[in-house]
Motif scaffolding. Structure first.
Motif, PDB file in Angstrom:
ATOM      1  N   LYS A  72     -21.356   0.703 -17.275  1.00 52.18           N
ATOM      2  CA  LYS A  72     -20.555   1.828 -18.098  1.00 52.18           C
ATOM      3  C   LYS A  72     -21.475   2.494 -19.194  1.00 52.18           C
ATOM      4  O   LYS A  72     -21.397   3.560 -19.172  1.00 52.18           O
ATOM      5  N   GLN A  73     -22.661   1.728 -19.778  1.00 47.72           N
ATOM      6  CA  GLN A  73     -23.354   2.713 -20.536  1.00 47.72           C
ATOM      7  C   GLN A  73     -24.297   3.629 -19.616  1.00 47.72           C
ATOM      8  O   GLN A  73     -24.761   4.556 -20.233  1.00 47.72           O
ATOM      9  N   SER A  74     -24.760   3.234 -18.396  1.00 50.09           N
ATOM     10  CA  SER A  74     -25.677   4.158 -17.657  1.00 50.09           C
ATOM     11  C   SER A  74     -24.798   5.029 -16.731  1.00 50.09           C
ATOM     12  O   SER A  74     -25.695   5.836 -15.972  1.00 50.09           O
ATOM     13  N   ALA A  75     -23.668   5.087 -16.883  1.00 47.09           N
ATOM     14  CA  ALA A  75     -22.723   5.748 -15.875  1.00 47.09           C
ATOM     15  C   ALA A  75     -23.145   7.313 -15.905  1.00 47.09           C
ATOM     16  O   ALA A  75     -23.357   7.872 -14.965  1.00 47.09           O
ATOM     17  N   SER A  77     -26.051   8.665 -16.788  1.00 39.82           N
ATOM     18  CA  SER A  77     -27.156   8.829 -16.988  1.00 39.82           C
ATOM     19  C   SER A  77     -28.081   9.298 -15.476  1.00 39.82           C
ATOM     20  O   SER A  77     -27.592   8.615 -14.490  1.00 39.82           O
ATOM     21  N   GLU A  78     -28.631  10.458 -15.686  1.00 39.73           N
ATOM     22  CA  GLU A  78     -29.399  10.865 -14.115  1.00 39.73           C
ATOM     23  C   GLU A  78     -30.502  10.017 -14.105  1.00 39.73           C
ATOM     24  O   GLU A  78     -31.192   9.654 -13.050  1.00 39.73           O
ATOM     25  N   TRP A  79     -31.354   9.469 -15.218  1.00 42.12           N
ATOM     26  CA  TRP A  79     -32.529   8.615 -15.136  1.00 42.12           C
ATOM     27  C   TRP A  79     -32.567   7.098 -14.737  1.00 42.12           C
ATOM     28  O   TRP A  79     -32.992   6.640 -13.880  1.00 42.12           O
ATOM     29  N   TYR A  80     -31.346   6.552 -14.738  1.00 42.03           N
ATOM     30  CA  TYR A  80     -31.073   5.225 -14.726  1.00 42.03           C
ATOM     31  C   TYR A  80     -31.290   4.848 -13.347  1.00 42.03           C
ATOM     32  O   TYR A  80     -31.978   3.903 -12.684  1.00 42.03           O
ATOM     33  N   PRO A  81     -30.533   5.745 -12.422  1.00 40.52           N
ATOM     34  CA  PRO A  81     -30.673   5.383 -10.845  1.00 40.52           C
ATOM     35  C   PRO A  81     -31.938   5.221 -10.499  1.00 40.52           C
ATOM     36  O   PRO A  81     -32.440   4.591  -9.612  1.00 40.52           O
ATOM     37  N   TYR A  82     -32.912   6.409 -10.771  1.00 36.38           N
ATOM     38  CA  TYR A  82     -34.366   6.374 -10.251  1.00 36.38           C
ATOM     39  C   TYR A  82     -35.098   5.331 -10.963  1.00 36.38           C
ATOM     40  O   TYR A  82     -35.913   4.461 -10.222  1.00 36.38           O
TER      41      TYR A  82
END
Length: 182
Positions: A72-75, A77-82
């Motif tokens: 939920k917190q990173s949903a 974010s463009e950076w988190y998946p990387y």
């Protein structure tokens, strides 16, 4: 927040692997060079490689579990998946590198000591480049450190103490020397 038993066990085991690695390296004082060290402290350093290899496998499990936990917190974010992919690459390289080194370090160090002379000197000079797939630790340790920093930022509101520890720990996961070559 989704929690899994396997992920929790993996995280605890990964932490223990980090701790055991530090203890084993500390009780194996560095000698003249990495070649001599791998002959002198052969069993301790081989154990370190096996522990780091299993840490790499456990680390991948931890990354996948933590990704679900902070979904939920990173949903947005463009950076988190990387950063997640970087951590998986880092942990995979850690596993591959160390399982590879369990045979390579032993054979290379003993053969160089046996050959002596110029062969020994050449192996000492090129040791890190010969045995490490990421000689400066940027991929295996650095990528994992970036991911830990990222997770710490995303989980700051729900776990301040854990986030502070993550920020400190993630910052420490880049070294200028190879982790176990000494």
């Amino acid at each position: 927040m989704k929690k899994t038993t396997l992920g929790g066990i993996s995280a605890i085991l990964a932490g223990l692997c980090y701790l055991l690695t530090v203890i084993l390296v500390l009780i194996s004082p560095p000698g003249k060079n990495a070649v001599v060290d791998h002959v002198t402290h052969m069993y301790k350093l081989m154990l370190v490689h096996y522990i780091l290899g299993f840490l790499g496998i456990l680390g991948i499990m931890v990354v996948l579990t933590m990704s679900r936990t902070i979904e939920k917190q990173s949903a947005l974010s463009e950076w988190y998946p990387y950063s997640k992919v970087m951590a998986i690459i880092g942990f995979a390289l850690l596993a591959i590198n160390n399982f590879r080194q369990t045979g390579l370090d032993h054979e290379l160090s003993h053969e160089a000591m046996h050959a002596g002379g110029e062969v020994f000197n050449a192996v000492v000079i090129g040791w890190v480049g010969l045995v490490e797939l990421s000689p400066q630790g940027w991929v295996d340790f650095g990528f994992v450190g970036i991911w830990i920093l990222t997770v710490s930022v995303f989980s700051f509101h729900s776990n301040k103490l854990g986030s502070y520890l993550g920020l400190i720990g993630g910052s420490c996961l880049k070294n200028d020397e190879p982790a176990v070559s000494a």
